[in-house]
Motif scaffolding. Structure first.
Motif, mmCIF file in Angstrom:
data_model
loop_
_atom_site.group_PDB
_atom_site.id
_atom_site.type_symbol
_atom_site.label_atom_id
_atom_site.label_comp_id
_atom_site.label_asym_id
_atom_site.label_seq_id
_atom_site.Cartn_x
_atom_site.Cartn_y
_atom_site.Cartn_z
ATOM 1 N N PRO A 107 0.818 -1.223 0.000
ATOM 2 C CA PRO A 107 0.000 0.000 0.000
ATOM 3 C C PRO A 107 0.848 1.268 0.000
ATOM 4 O O PRO A 107 0.497 2.252 -0.659
ATOM 5 N N ARG A 108 1.973 1.246 0.720
ATOM 6 C CA ARG A 108 2.855 2.415 0.733
ATOM 7 C C ARG A 108 3.437 2.683 -0.651
ATOM 8 O O ARG A 108 3.510 3.822 -1.107
ATOM 9 N N ASN A 109 3.857 1.594 -1.344
ATOM 10 C CA ASN A 109 4.343 1.742 -2.711
ATOM 11 C C ASN A 109 3.292 2.403 -3.598
ATOM 12 O O ASN A 109 3.590 3.320 -4.372
ATOM 13 N N LEU A 110 2.069 1.917 -3.492
ATOM 14 C CA LEU A 110 0.994 2.418 -4.342
ATOM 15 C C LEU A 110 0.667 3.872 -4.029
ATOM 16 O O LEU A 110 0.444 4.683 -4.934
ATOM 17 N N LEU A 111 0.640 4.225 -2.751
ATOM 18 C CA LEU A 111 0.390 5.620 -2.380
ATOM 19 C C LEU A 111 1.461 6.537 -2.945
ATOM 20 O O LEU A 111 1.165 7.599 -3.501
ATOM 21 N N ASP A 112 2.715 6.120 -2.814
ATOM 22 C CA ASP A 112 3.818 6.946 -3.328
ATOM 23 C C ASP A 112 3.739 7.083 -4.847
ATOM 24 O O ASP A 112 4.043 8.143 -5.405
ATOM 25 N N ALA A 113 3.321 6.001 -5.517
ATOM 26 C CA ALA A 113 3.205 6.052 -6.972
ATOM 27 C C ALA A 113 2.023 6.908 -7.413
ATOM 28 O O ALA A 113 2.087 7.614 -8.424
ATOM 29 N N MET A 114 0.936 6.876 -6.647
ATOM 30 C CA MET A 114 -0.253 7.643 -7.016
ATOM 31 C C MET A 114 -0.025 9.147 -6.943
ATOM 32 O O MET A 114 -0.720 9.916 -7.616
ATOM 33 N N VAL A 115 0.934 9.567 -6.174
ATOM 34 C CA VAL A 115 1.259 10.994 -6.102
ATOM 35 C C VAL A 115 1.653 11.531 -7.482
ATOM 36 O O VAL A 115 1.472 12.727 -7.771
ATOM 37 N N GLN A 116 2.178 10.656 -8.342
ATOM 38 C CA GLN A 116 2.638 11.071 -9.667
ATOM 39 C C GLN A 116 1.501 11.131 -10.697
ATOM 40 O O GLN A 116 1.739 11.507 -11.847
ATOM 41 N N GLN A 117 0.293 10.768 -10.316
ATOM 42 C CA GLN A 117 -0.831 10.853 -11.249
ATOM 43 C C GLN A 117 -1.247 12.296 -11.492
ATOM 44 O O GLN A 117 -1.113 13.158 -10.617
ATOM 45 N N ARG A 118 -1.759 12.574 -12.658
ATOM 46 C CA ARG A 118 -2.310 13.893 -12.966
ATOM 47 C C ARG A 118 -3.690 14.029 -12.328
ATOM 48 O O ARG A 118 -4.534 13.132 -12.469
ATOM 49 N N VAL A 119 -3.917 15.131 -11.653
ATOM 50 C CA VAL A 119 -5.203 15.344 -10.985
ATOM 51 C C VAL A 119 -6.350 15.306 -11.989
ATOM 52 O O VAL A 119 -7.415 14.748 -11.708
#
Length: 289
Positions: A170-182
Motif C-alpha cells: 500500500p505504501r508503494n501504491l500511495l507513493d506512486a499515485m502521487v505522480q498521477q495527474r489530478v
C-alpha cells in the motif's frame, strides 16, 4: 472491521440514506466516498451532511466538487453558467442559503478533500491462498495505468513472474499515485476503462482500481470486458466489474461503482459495496426525486 465504498450520489440524499440503511456499516467499519456528492439531484448538501455524519468515513474529491470550488473561487460568470448547466444550480442555491460560518466550514472541507486513497483488505473471494489480502486503489474517475506502473518501476517495484504487482505494498501504491495527474483522477474515462491496468497478473494477484464518475448505464460506450451490461433486467444502474481475462486469472482489475444516480429516475441508483466479499446494496432513485 469491514471496508465499504460508494460514489456519485449526486444530490440524492434519500437514496444514499437508504443504501446505508441496507448495508449497515458499523462504527468500526470504514466507508470510502469517491466524490460527486453534489449537483444533479435535489439535496446535494443533504448528501454532504450524511457523509460527514458517518463515524469512520474517508471522502475523496470528484470532478463536481472540483468544479464547484473552481467556480466559486474564480467568480467567473461563464464558469458559473457551465457549472449550473452541469447540475450545479441546486447546490449553488443551498450554499447561498447557509449561514456564513456553515458556508465557510463546508467550503473548507471541500477544499481539503484528497484525490486518491489506497486500502488493503482481506480478499474473501480468492480461491487461491485463502486469507490473502489485496490492495485497492480508490479514486473518482480512474488512473493513468501506464504512468502508475512507471512510477512503481522508478521505486524498484516491477511486475512479478506472473505479470502482476501483488508485491506492491500500500505504501508503494500511495507513493506512486502521487505522480498521477489530478485531471486524470477526476475526469478520465475511455483511456481508463478501455484498457487493462496491467496491475493484476495471470495468477489473479495485484491491485484492483475502484472508480466512479462514469454512470454504469453508459459504461458500455467506453469499457471492454465488462461483466454485464451496466444495468439490471429493469434497466437500472448497477456496479460493474471490468477486465477479467486469462491474463488476470479471471479477476476484474477495475470496478465501476457509479450506479447512475446522476440520471435520476427510473434508471438511477446509489450503491454501496463491501470490498472484502464485493457484496453490493442498491437503493433506487424514486420518482420525483
Amino acid at each position: 472491521m469491514a471496508t465499504y465504498v460508494t460514489s456519485d450520489a449526486h444530490g440524492h440524499a434519500r437514496a444514499l440514506d437508504r443504501a446505508l440503511e441496507l448495508a449497515q456499516p458499523g462504527s468500526n467499519d470504514a466507508v470510502f466516498v469517491l466524490g460527486d456528492m453534489v449537483d444533479r439531484g435535489p439535496d446535494p448538501l443533504g448528501v454532504v451532511r450524511i457523509v460527514r455524519s458517518l463515524p469512520n468515513t474517508h471522502v475523496l474529491m470528484g470532478n463536481h466538487e472540483a468544479m464547484l470550488l473552481e467556480t466559486i473561487l474564480t467568480g467567473d460568470e461563464s464558469d458559473m453558467m457551465a457549472w449550473h448547466m452541469n447540475g450545479g444550480f441546486v447546490t449553488s442555491e443551498q450554499l447561498d442559503a447557509l449561514a456564513r460560518d456553515a458556508y465557510v466550514d463546508v467550503m473548507d472541507w471541500f477544499a481539503e478533500l484528497p484525490t486518491f486513497a489506497v486500502v488493503e483488505v482481506d480478499d474473501a473471494r480468492r480461491s487461491v491462498a485463502p486469507g490473502a489480502r489485496r490492495s485497492h486503489v480508490l479514486c473518482h474517475a480512474g488512473i493513468d495505468a501506464s504512468r502508475l506502473r512507471e512510477s512503481l518501476a522508478a521505486m524498484g517495484v516491477t511486475a512479478d513472474t506472473q505479470g502482476g504487482y501483488g508485491g506492491a505494498t500500500p505504501r508503494n501504491l500511495l507513493d506512486a499515485m502521487v505522480q498521477q495527474r489530478v485531471d486524470d483522477l477526476l475526469w478520465i474515462r475511455r483511456e481508463f476503462w478501455s484498457e487493462p491496468t496491467g496491475l493484476v497478473g495471470c495468477d489473479g494477484r495485484g491491485p484492483v482500481v475502484i472508480a466512479g464518475h462514469t454512470p454504469s448505464v453508459l459504461l458500455g460506450r467506453y469499457a471492454t470486458l465488462m461483466c454485464g451490461d451496466g444495468v439490471d433486467e429493469a434497466l437500472r444502474g448497477v456496479m460493474v466489474e471490468v477486465g477479467p481475462s486469462r491474463d488476470t486469472g479471471g479477476v476484474a482489475d477495475r470496478i465501476c461503482i457509479d450506479c447512475s444516480a446522476a440520471t435520476g429516475y427510473p434508471s438511477g441508483r446509489v450503491g454501496i459495496m463491501r470490498l472484502e466479499d464485493r457484496r453490493v446494496w442498491l437503493a433506487d432513485i424514486e420518482e420525483g426525486a
